[in-house]
Design an enzyme around this catalytic site. Structure first.
Site, PDB file in Angstrom:
ATOM      1  N   ARG A 114       0.814  -1.222   0.000  1.00  0.00           N
ATOM      2  CA  ARG A 114       0.000   0.000   0.000  1.00  0.00           C
ATOM      3  C   ARG A 114       0.843   1.266   0.000  1.00  0.00           C
ATOM      4  NH1 ARG A 114      -2.880  -1.033   5.441  1.00  0.00           N
ATOM      5  NH2 ARG A 114      -0.737  -1.648   5.817  1.00  0.00           N
ATOM      6  N   GLU A 131       6.147   7.024  11.973  1.00  0.00           N
ATOM      7  CA  GLU A 131       5.833   8.002  13.004  1.00  0.00           C
ATOM      8  C   GLU A 131       6.854   9.115  12.844  1.00  0.00           C
ATOM      9  OE1 GLU A 131       4.454   7.189  17.331  1.00  0.00           O
ATOM     10  OE2 GLU A 131       6.649   7.341  17.386  1.00  0.00           O
ATOM     11  N   ARG A 138      18.348  29.504   2.002  1.00  0.00           N
ATOM     12  CA  ARG A 138      17.698  30.267   3.076  1.00  0.00           C
ATOM     13  C   ARG A 138      18.568  30.140   4.324  1.00  0.00           C
ATOM     14  NH1 ARG A 138      12.057  31.301   1.973  1.00  0.00           N
ATOM     15  NH2 ARG A 138      11.359  30.171   0.119  1.00  0.00           N
ATOM     16  N   HIS A 192      20.043  31.620   9.809  1.00  0.00           N
ATOM     17  CA  HIS A 192      19.189  32.402  10.692  1.00  0.00           C
ATOM     18  C   HIS A 192      19.159  31.810  12.100  1.00  0.00           C
ATOM     19  CE1 HIS A 192      16.854  33.020   6.710  1.00  0.00           C
ATOM     20  NE2 HIS A 192      17.796  33.949   6.830  1.00  0.00           N
ATOM     21  N   LYS A 229      14.841  23.756  16.571  1.00  0.00           N
ATOM     22  CA  LYS A 229      14.063  23.375  15.392  1.00  0.00           C
ATOM     23  C   LYS A 229      14.221  21.888  15.110  1.00  0.00           C
ATOM     24  CE  LYS A 229      14.716  27.871  13.197  1.00  0.00           C
ATOM     25  NZ  LYS A 229      15.348  28.594  12.086  1.00  0.00           N
ATOM     26  N   TYR A 260       9.275  22.475   9.371  1.00  0.00           N
ATOM     27  CA  TYR A 260       9.997  22.467  10.641  1.00  0.00           C
ATOM     28  C   TYR A 260       9.139  22.913  11.804  1.00  0.00           C
ATOM     29  CZ  TYR A 260      11.012  27.431   9.491  1.00  0.00           C
ATOM     30  OH  TYR A 260      10.925  28.754   9.143  1.00  0.00           O
ATOM     31  N   ASP A 302      19.543  38.050   3.153  1.00  0.00           N
ATOM     32  CA  ASP A 302      20.604  37.071   3.388  1.00  0.00           C
ATOM     33  C   ASP A 302      21.905  37.405   2.667  1.00  0.00           C
ATOM     34  OD1 ASP A 302      19.041  35.654   5.129  1.00  0.00           O
ATOM     35  OD2 ASP A 302      18.440  34.122   3.695  1.00  0.00           O
TER      36      ASP A 302
END
Length: 183
Positions: free
Chosen positions: A23, A28, A59, A62, A72, A132, A170
């Site tokens: 399938r 998890e 990106r 930061h 994160k 995230y 940036d």
């Protein structure tokens, strides 16, 4: 889930247990109890973020400072990215060092980046959907950043700088030595 420590104390690559059959698959992706035991700290996520980007988009790097610092848990829902964490904890033996992890919809790995790290990613596939969790709410006044091409850190982005797509913000981030202090 398998929690693999990295050279940066507190950062983990998380490999999910994937159950496949005719399938498709089941996994998890997050369980607070399992997660906290795996990273050996109490982390309570309060915000989920998602971005979509095209190949060559970078990106970062930061972070949030002070009481607004964020941990994160990052993963890729579609595509492939090079995900990078840079240790910006001033008293850390690995200050200024980085860890790079290939995250994709195929390997389904996640990367935990605790507080005290700058974070960024580069899209390697034609497009990527990046997801995230954060353990603290975003605060504009607490925003910090470091130049993606800081020569002291010397990140190997595995991509030609001429082909990068970078925001104006940036492009003008300071070096790690001139960046806003995390604490």
């Amino acid at each position: 889930m398998n929690f693999v420590p990295t050279k940066l104390a507190g950062c983990y690559v998380i490999e999910p247990k994937i159950i496949q059959d005719e399938r498709g698959y089941f996994m998890e992706s997050f369980n607070e109890k399992t997660f906290q035991e795996g990273v050996e700290q109490a982390v309570h996520f309060v915000q989920d973020n998602q971005s979509f980007s095209t190949k060559g988009v970078l990106r970062g790097l930061h972070y949030q400072t002070g009481e607004h610092a964020q941990a994160k848990l990052v993963r890729v829902l579609q595509g492939e990215v090079l995900d990078v964490a840079v240790d910006i904890r001033p008293d850390s033996p690995t200050f200024g060092q980085y860890e790079a992890v290939l995250l994709s919809d195929e390997n389904k790995k996640q990367f935990f980046v605790p507080r005290g790290f700058a974070h960024g990613f580069l899209v390697l596939s034609e497009t990527a959907t990046f997801f995230y969790k954060c353990d603290n709410f975003y605060n504009k006044e607490s925003e910090g950043g470091i130049a993606y091409n800081d020569k002291t850190i010397n990140i190997d982005w595995q991509f030609s700088f001429e082909n990068l797509i970078i925001s104006e913000k940036d492009k003008v981030q300071p070096t790690i030595e001139n960046a806003k202090k995390a604490w």
